[in-house]
Design a protein around this motif. Structure first.
Motif, PDB file in Angstrom:
ATOM      1  N   THR A 184      15.751 -16.744   2.615  1.00 42.41           N
ATOM      2  CA  THR A 184      14.419 -16.290   2.211  1.00 42.41           C
ATOM      3  C   THR A 184      13.972 -15.096   3.049  1.00 42.41           C
ATOM      4  O   THR A 184      13.999 -15.140   4.281  1.00 42.41           O
ATOM      5  N   LEU A 185      13.543 -14.054   2.374  1.00 42.45           N
ATOM      6  CA  LEU A 185      12.924 -12.907   3.040  1.00 42.45           C
ATOM      7  C   LEU A 185      11.454 -13.229   3.254  1.00 42.45           C
ATOM      8  O   LEU A 185      10.756 -13.628   2.314  1.00 42.45           O
ATOM      9  N   ARG A 186      10.977 -13.032   4.477  1.00 45.24           N
ATOM     10  CA  ARG A 186       9.586 -13.380   4.785  1.00 45.24           C
ATOM     11  C   ARG A 186       8.824 -12.129   5.210  1.00 45.24           C
ATOM     12  O   ARG A 186       9.278 -11.375   6.079  1.00 45.24           O
ATOM     13  N   ILE A 187       7.678 -11.941   4.578  1.00 47.37           N
ATOM     14  CA  ILE A 187       6.813 -10.788   4.843  1.00 47.37           C
ATOM     15  C   ILE A 187       5.449 -11.308   5.271  1.00 47.37           C
ATOM     16  O   ILE A 187       4.867 -12.164   4.592  1.00 47.37           O
ATOM     17  N   SER A 188       4.947 -10.817   6.388  1.00 48.01           N
ATOM     18  CA  SER A 188       3.641 -11.263   6.900  1.00 48.01           C
ATOM     19  C   SER A 188       2.747 -10.061   7.135  1.00 48.01           C
ATOM     20  O   SER A 188       3.209  -8.999   7.558  1.00 48.01           O
ATOM     21  N   LEU A 189       1.477 -10.256   6.851  1.00 44.03           N
ATOM     22  CA  LEU A 189       0.484  -9.217   7.070  1.00 44.03           C
ATOM     23  C   LEU A 189      -0.664  -9.827   7.857  1.00 44.03           C
ATOM     24  O   LEU A 189      -1.293 -10.785   7.400  1.00 44.03           O
ATOM     25  N   ALA A 190      -0.916  -9.286   9.053  1.00 49.35           N
ATOM     26  CA  ALA A 190      -2.005  -9.759   9.916  1.00 49.35           C
ATOM     27  C   ALA A 190      -2.750  -8.547  10.438  1.00 49.35           C
ATOM     28  O   ALA A 190      -2.545  -8.119  11.586  1.00 49.35           O
ATOM     29  N   PRO A 191      -3.614  -7.937   9.634  1.00 48.66           N
ATOM     30  CA  PRO A 191      -4.292  -6.704  10.040  1.00 48.66           C
ATOM     31  C   PRO A 191      -5.286  -6.954  11.168  1.00 48.66           C
ATOM     32  O   PRO A 191      -5.898  -8.029  11.242  1.00 48.66           O
ATOM     33  N   PRO A 192      -5.466  -5.979  12.058  1.00 45.60           N
ATOM     34  CA  PRO A 192      -6.475  -6.123  13.117  1.00 45.60           C
ATOM     35  C   PRO A 192      -7.865  -6.344  12.551  1.00 45.60           C
ATOM     36  O   PRO A 192      -8.672  -7.078  13.138  1.00 45.60           O
ATOM     37  N   GLN A 193      -8.158  -5.701  11.424  1.00 44.67           N
ATOM     38  CA  GLN A 193      -9.421  -5.881  10.720  1.00 44.67           C
ATOM     39  C   GLN A 193      -9.112  -6.215   9.265  1.00 44.67           C
ATOM     40  O   GLN A 193      -8.107  -5.740   8.716  1.00 44.67           O
ATOM     41  N   PRO A 194      -9.937  -7.057   8.618  1.00 45.83           N
ATOM     42  CA  PRO A 194      -9.674  -7.386   7.215  1.00 45.83           C
ATOM     43  C   PRO A 194      -9.545  -6.131   6.355  1.00 45.83           C
ATOM     44  O   PRO A 194     -10.301  -5.170   6.519  1.00 45.83           O
ATOM     45  N   LEU A 195      -8.577  -6.143   5.444  1.00 41.56           N
ATOM     46  CA  LEU A 195      -8.316  -5.002   4.560  1.00 41.56           C
ATOM     47  C   LEU A 195      -8.676  -5.359   3.125  1.00 41.56           C
ATOM     48  O   LEU A 195      -8.475  -6.495   2.691  1.00 41.56           O
ATOM     49  N   VAL A 227      -4.455  -3.342  -0.223  1.00 40.25           N
ATOM     50  CA  VAL A 227      -3.209  -3.977   0.201  1.00 40.25           C
ATOM     51  C   VAL A 227      -2.193  -3.972  -0.936  1.00 40.25           C
ATOM     52  O   VAL A 227      -1.010  -3.659  -0.738  1.00 40.25           O
ATOM     53  N   ILE A 228      -2.662  -4.301  -2.138  1.00 34.69           N
ATOM     54  CA  ILE A 228      -1.760  -4.323  -3.289  1.00 34.69           C
ATOM     55  C   ILE A 228      -1.160  -2.939  -3.535  1.00 34.69           C
ATOM     56  O   ILE A 228       0.027  -2.801  -3.847  1.00 34.69           O
ATOM     57  N   ALA A 229      -1.976  -1.895  -3.360  1.00 33.95           N
ATOM     58  CA  ALA A 229      -1.496  -0.536  -3.595  1.00 33.95           C
ATOM     59  C   ALA A 229      -0.592  -0.042  -2.472  1.00 33.95           C
ATOM     60  O   ALA A 229       0.384   0.685  -2.719  1.00 33.95           O
ATOM     61  N   ALA A 230      -0.905  -0.426  -1.219  1.00 35.77           N
ATOM     62  CA  ALA A 230      -0.196   0.132  -0.064  1.00 35.77           C
ATOM     63  C   ALA A 230       1.068  -0.627   0.296  1.00 35.77           C
ATOM     64  O   ALA A 230       1.970  -0.050   0.923  1.00 35.77           O
ATOM     65  N   LEU A 231       1.171  -1.900  -0.059  1.00 34.54           N
ATOM     66  CA  LEU A 231       2.317  -2.701   0.372  1.00 34.54           C
ATOM     67  C   LEU A 231       3.656  -2.117  -0.088  1.00 34.54           C
ATOM     68  O   LEU A 231       4.595  -2.027   0.710  1.00 34.54           O
ATOM     69  N   PRO A 232       3.810  -1.707  -1.371  1.00 31.75           N
ATOM     70  CA  PRO A 232       5.096  -1.112  -1.767  1.00 31.75           C
ATOM     71  C   PRO A 232       5.440   0.144  -0.966  1.00 31.75           C
ATOM     72  O   PRO A 232       6.605   0.350  -0.592  1.00 31.75           O
ATOM     73  N   MET A 233       4.450   0.989  -0.686  1.00 33.09           N
ATOM     74  CA  MET A 233       4.712   2.200   0.098  1.00 33.09           C
ATOM     75  C   MET A 233       5.107   1.846   1.525  1.00 33.09           C
ATOM     76  O   MET A 233       6.004   2.477   2.108  1.00 33.09           O
ATOM     77  N   SER A 238       8.301   2.885   9.567  1.00 31.38           N
ATOM     78  CA  SER A 238       8.061   4.017  10.462  1.00 31.38           C
ATOM     79  C   SER A 238       6.682   4.634  10.298  1.00 31.38           C
ATOM     80  O   SER A 238       6.287   5.480  11.093  1.00 31.38           O
ATOM     81  N   SER A 239       5.944   4.243   9.295  1.00 28.86           N
ATOM     82  CA  SER A 239       4.667   4.893   9.031  1.00 28.86           C
ATOM     83  C   SER A 239       3.527   4.232   9.796  1.00 28.86           C
ATOM     84  O   SER A 239       3.613   3.061  10.200  1.00 28.86           O
ATOM     85  N   GLU A 240       2.454   4.993   9.996  1.00 33.09           N
ATOM     86  CA  GLU A 240       1.254   4.439  10.618  1.00 33.09           C
ATOM     87  C   GLU A 240       0.622   3.380   9.729  1.00 33.09           C
ATOM     88  O   GLU A 240      -0.075   2.495  10.207  1.00 33.09           O
ATOM     89  N   LEU A 241       0.866   3.501   8.437  1.00 37.93           N
ATOM     90  CA  LEU A 241       0.319   2.534   7.492  1.00 37.93           C
ATOM     91  C   LEU A 241       0.805   1.129   7.826  1.00 37.93           C
ATOM     92  O   LEU A 241       0.036   0.156   7.791  1.00 37.93           O
ATOM     93  N   VAL A 242       2.084   1.004   8.165  1.00 38.91           N
ATOM     94  CA  VAL A 242       2.644  -0.301   8.505  1.00 38.91           C
ATOM     95  C   VAL A 242       1.936  -0.884   9.723  1.00 38.91           C
ATOM     96  O   VAL A 242       1.582  -2.066   9.766  1.00 38.91           O
TER      97      VAL A 242
END
Length: 507
Positions: free
Chosen positions: A422-433, A438-444, A451-455
């Motif tokens: 299983t591939l596991r992806i987690s998102l824990a932003p410092p501030q709620p997004l 999130v839906i738009a930015a996750l694929p990018m 390597s991006s600041e977005l990540v």
């Protein structure tokens, strides 16, 4: 039905009480009929200008405190209502000079037809018990009845190339603020404008909801949940239509064996469970042409979800969202959402989540063939060998010198052997997004390889299965004994919304 038509029709039946329905049982039938005719004639003189009431026969029913009218026609302000038979029993009208609603123990109409500039409505039979109608000048929010049922309803809007039909339906305990139950059998919608569409379902049941308030509130109305249990069940939904490039030929787009939702609510906090069994999607469906490119003749998915919605705190916690599609894979999601404009679980899939923010998001993907199909499709589209394409993709994600635990390296490791776990992806932003962002930015963010600041701003991390793994066993899907989505610890009560063998009006 328009309020003024309902009120005017009710007034006709109220005259029954004044003219004949209240006659003592010792009166002769001919006396009661004569009084009824006289009262109806007097009523005609009180109709607004341009209005008209006709009938072929009026028969008083003294013992039932009512009357029966044959071949009734009421015309008022561009609206025309006709019925072969209109019958009322237990009519209770206010005294002269008293302002009070009309009440009927039982009201029934056969072969009805309502014609208006905007639509035409026809039905075989409508019956209502314990009916209280709005008074003159009041809205339909004042309409209350204990039980209602209809058969062979059809609705045709005047300026829309579409029509609706229902074989049978019933509703109990209807009124603003009341917990109602609705049952609908054999619904059909036809949309004739190009491209044509057809929607059908075999059975719909809604229980424990304030249906009157939702009807009066119109589409998009958000209402606070009622304390107690509520539920919804939908069986055998089908969506067919004309696909692009094939006009005039109806094709299957989507079908659904069963959807069940059950919620337990207390003090604006709801714990809901939703299951979707055998959701089939065909490549002919709009926006799903990619299924054909991936080599799927159709996709068969089942879904199970548990969610807690706190209407007071405007939060939602998706404890688990589990989607399993044979030949594709299994997707699991859990998340915490805040700032939600959705007081009820019924708003979960609507506009109530557009302003929501993500506090935490965890995603798991267990592949059963989708990843390799996607890689092959991309390679073919670029005219390269799939193995060469995969090697180039891995190098772009994890160039020489990349840290083994970096997001790009983890993705590259997973793509090498997606069947290993299983591939596991987690998102824990410092501030709620914002959820939409999130839906738009996750694929990018995923395509950037980390390597991006977005990540970094999203707090995004990825973990692939251990490279030395021989392949972990997929966790047991939340399936019942018959293969349908279920949960052994939090089941929907099986008899709460069970589909009847045949939904039909009472004789």
């Amino acid at each position: 039905m328009q309020p003024r038509v309902l009120i005017a029709s009710s007034a006709v039946l109220a005259v029954v009480l004044i003219g004949g329905g209240g006659a003592a049982w010792v009166w002769a039938q001919r006396v009661a009929d004569a009084r009824l005719d006289a009262a109806l004639a007097q009523f005609r003189t009180q109709l607004p200008p341009g209005s008209e009431l006709t009938y072929r026969q009026a028969k008083a029913m003294p013992l039932g405190h009512g009357a029966r009218l044959k071949d009734v026609m009421l015309r008022e302000e561009g609206l025309t209502f006709t019925a072969s038979t209109l019958e009322a029993l237990g009519v209770m009208a206010p005294d002269a000079g008293t302002k009070a609603p009309l009440r009927f123990d039982h009201l029934i109409a056969y072969d009805g037809r309502l014609q208006a500039p905007s639509l035409e409505v026809m039905f075989k039979r409508v019956a209502v018990d314990q009916l209280q109608t709005p008074m003159q000048g009041e809205s339909l929010e004042k309409l209350v009845f204990g039980h209602g049922e209809l058969s062979e309803l059809s609705i045709k809007p005047a300026e829309v190339q579409a029509d609706f039909a229902i074989k049978a339906a019933s509703i109990d305990n209807f009124g603003v603020g009341k917990a109602s139950r609705l049952d609908v059998a054999d619904f059909v919608f036809h949309g004739y404008a190009t491209p044509a569409r057809q929607i059908t379902f075999a059975h719909l049941a809604v229980d424990g909801q304030d249906i009157a308030s939702r009807v009066n509130g119109g589409p998009g109305a958000k209402l606070p949940p009622r304390d107690g249990d509520s539920g919804l069940r939908l069986d055998d939904l089908k969506l067919d239509g004309e696909a692009d490039g094939a006009p005039g030929k109806m094709q299957a787009f989507l079908s659904l064996k069963r959807l069940v939702e059950h919620a337990a609510t207390n003090d604006l906090k709801s714990n809901a469970r939703v299951t979707v069994d055998h959701l089939l999607i065909w490549p002919s469906a709009p926006h799903f042409e990619i299924l054909k490119e991936l080599g799927y003749p159709s996709l068969d998915a089942s879904i199970a979800m548990n969610v807690i919605v706190d209407g007071r705190a405007h939060t939602a916690t998706v404890k688990n969202f589990d989607l399993t599609a044979a030949g594709a894979g299994r997707l699991t999601v859990s998340e915490d959402l805040s700032e939600m404009d959705m007081p009820s679980v019924l708003d979960l899939a609507g506009a109530g989540v557009t302003g929501a923010k993500v506090n935490r998001l965890d995603i798991g993907w267990r592949d059963e063939g989708l990843v390799n199909r996607a890689i092959t499709r991309s390679a073919v589209a670029q005219g390269v060998d799939p193995d060469a394409y995969l090697s180039a993709l891995k190098r772009s994600l994890a160039p020489t010198g990349a840290a083994p635990d970096s997001m790009g390296a983890q993705l590259a490791q997973y793509l090498q052997a997606p069947d290993k776990g299983t591939l596991r992806i987690s998102l824990a932003p410092p501030q709620p997004l914002p959820l939409i962002a999130v839906i738009a930015a996750l694929p990018m963010a995923l395509s950037s390889g980390g390597s991006s600041e977005l990540v970094q701003s999203m707090g995004l991390t990825i973990h692939a299965p251990a490279s030395g793994s021989k392949g972990e066993k997929a966790p047991d899907a939340t399936m019942g004994g018959d293969g349908d989505a279920a949960d052994a610890t939090d089941e929907v009560p099986p008899d709460a919304l069970s589909a009847p063998s045949k939904a039909a009006p009472r004789p």
